[in-house]
Design a protein around this motif. Sequence first.
Motif, PDB file in Angstrom:
ATOM      1  N   PHE A  50     -11.158  -0.109  -9.666  1.00 51.94           N
ATOM      2  CA  PHE A  50      -9.746   0.352  -9.226  1.00 51.94           C
ATOM      3  C   PHE A  50      -9.408  -0.269  -7.757  1.00 51.94           C
ATOM      4  N   GLY A  51      -8.193  -0.559  -7.625  1.00 51.87           N
ATOM      5  CA  GLY A  51      -7.518  -1.081  -6.463  1.00 51.87           C
ATOM      6  C   GLY A  51      -7.354   0.300  -5.597  1.00 51.87           C
ATOM      7  N   PRO A  52      -6.858   0.094  -4.475  1.00 53.59           N
ATOM      8  CA  PRO A  52      -6.641   1.235  -3.494  1.00 53.59           C
ATOM      9  C   PRO A  52      -5.490   1.955  -3.893  1.00 53.59           C
ATOM     10  N   GLY A  53      -4.443   1.315  -4.470  1.00 48.68           N
ATOM     11  CA  GLY A  53      -3.337   2.131  -5.082  1.00 48.68           C
ATOM     12  C   GLY A  53      -1.946   1.699  -4.233  1.00 48.68           C
ATOM     13  N   THR A  54      -0.869   1.989  -4.721  1.00 49.37           N
ATOM     14  CA  THR A  54       0.238   1.957  -4.028  1.00 49.37           C
ATOM     15  C   THR A  54       1.043   3.284  -3.891  1.00 49.37           C
ATOM     16  N   ARG A  55       1.302   3.997  -2.817  1.00 52.86           N
ATOM     17  CA  ARG A  55       1.933   5.302  -2.750  1.00 52.86           C
ATOM     18  C   ARG A  55       3.502   5.073  -2.632  1.00 52.86           C
ATOM     19  N   VAL A 108       1.233   8.030  -6.706  1.00 49.54           N
ATOM     20  CA  VAL A 108       0.109   6.845  -6.267  1.00 49.54           C
ATOM     21  C   VAL A 108      -0.050   6.085  -7.663  1.00 49.54           C
ATOM     22  N   GLN A 124     -14.455   0.256 -15.074  1.00 48.23           N
ATOM     23  CA  GLN A 124     -13.144   0.099 -14.614  1.00 48.23           C
ATOM     24  C   GLN A 124     -13.321  -0.207 -13.135  1.00 48.23           C
ATOM     25  N   LEU A 132      -2.028   3.180  -9.511  1.00 50.77           N
ATOM     26  CA  LEU A 132      -3.251   2.665  -9.362  1.00 50.77           C
ATOM     27  C   LEU A 132      -3.254   1.523 -10.466  1.00 50.77           C
ATOM     28  N   TYR A 138      -2.197   3.012 -13.910  1.00 49.77           N
ATOM     29  CA  TYR A 138      -2.329   4.542 -14.085  1.00 49.77           C
ATOM     30  C   TYR A 138      -1.075   4.930 -13.094  1.00 49.77           C
ATOM     31  N   GLN A 166      -0.977   8.625 -10.507  1.00 42.43           N
ATOM     32  CA  GLN A 166      -1.616   9.857 -10.044  1.00 42.43           C
ATOM     33  C   GLN A 166      -0.624  10.749  -9.214  1.00 42.43           C
ATOM     34  N   SER A 180       0.695  -1.096   0.112  1.00 45.05           N
ATOM     35  CA  SER A 180      -0.041  -0.032  -0.049  1.00 45.05           C
ATOM     36  C   SER A 180       0.998   1.374  -0.070  1.00 45.05           C
ATOM     37  N   ASN A 181       2.183   1.133   0.616  1.00 45.34           N
ATOM     38  CA  ASN A 181       2.978   2.232   0.672  1.00 45.34           C
ATOM     39  C   ASN A 181       4.452   1.728   0.481  1.00 45.34           C
TER      40      ASN A 181
END
Lengths: 112, 115
Positions: free
Chosen positions: B106-111, B89, B104, B91, B35, B37, B9-10
């Motif tokens: 989306f997942g929670p993303g990796t920061r 981030v 679509q 995504l 993606y 961001q 996640s991070n």
Amino acid sequence: SQQGEEDPQALSIQEGENATMNCSYKTSINNLQWYRQNSGRGLVHLILIRSNEREKHSGRLRVTLDTSKKSSSLLITASRAADTASYFCATDKFQGAQKLVFGQGTRLTINP
Amino acid sequence: GAGVSQSPSNKVTEKGKDVELRCDPISGHTALYWYRQSLGQGLEFLIYFQGNSAPDKSGLPSDRFSAERTGGSVSTLTIQRTQQEDSAVYLCASSSGTEFTYEQYFGPGTRLTVT
């Protein structure tokens, strides 16, 4: 260049009021989608409107599409504090792949 | 059912190090997207996988970025020799890929933070 651009960049209203966000795009599209993002993480799909549709409703959301002006609007009625988020429009290109091009987003703040 | 998951996640890494970001799409979804961001910005398309077709890499910003999708499911985005401008981030999203189905998920993303 960005396909979709939202306006305004930021919007602050009182709880209970209606919020309207606009999106403009440049090329012909198959459909246009609106997404919501909380706290800069994952996006949640809200609504999809096809190029042959002019208006669509989903709960408190109303989306319009004007292909002659290459623009769309998202209306949130009777806003709630939980609606505070960033809202993005996303478009795909007509006869293109299933790729979405996102705008910069509108940051909506609902004040209690 | 389970949504799109991403790990970690991070991630904090030093400039010049390589990083791998993982995405587990929704089971059965044939299309997978990455993606990026940056803070306060919109989403920048990076790469797109659809079934067994060759991926669309047109959004990758440099040859330091690569991605693969094994067995049509899990995807890994690799950034080599990370730079500070890679901080963002990342995504991942998947979709069922059927005709006229473009929503679509989306997942929670990796920061990612590059120091």
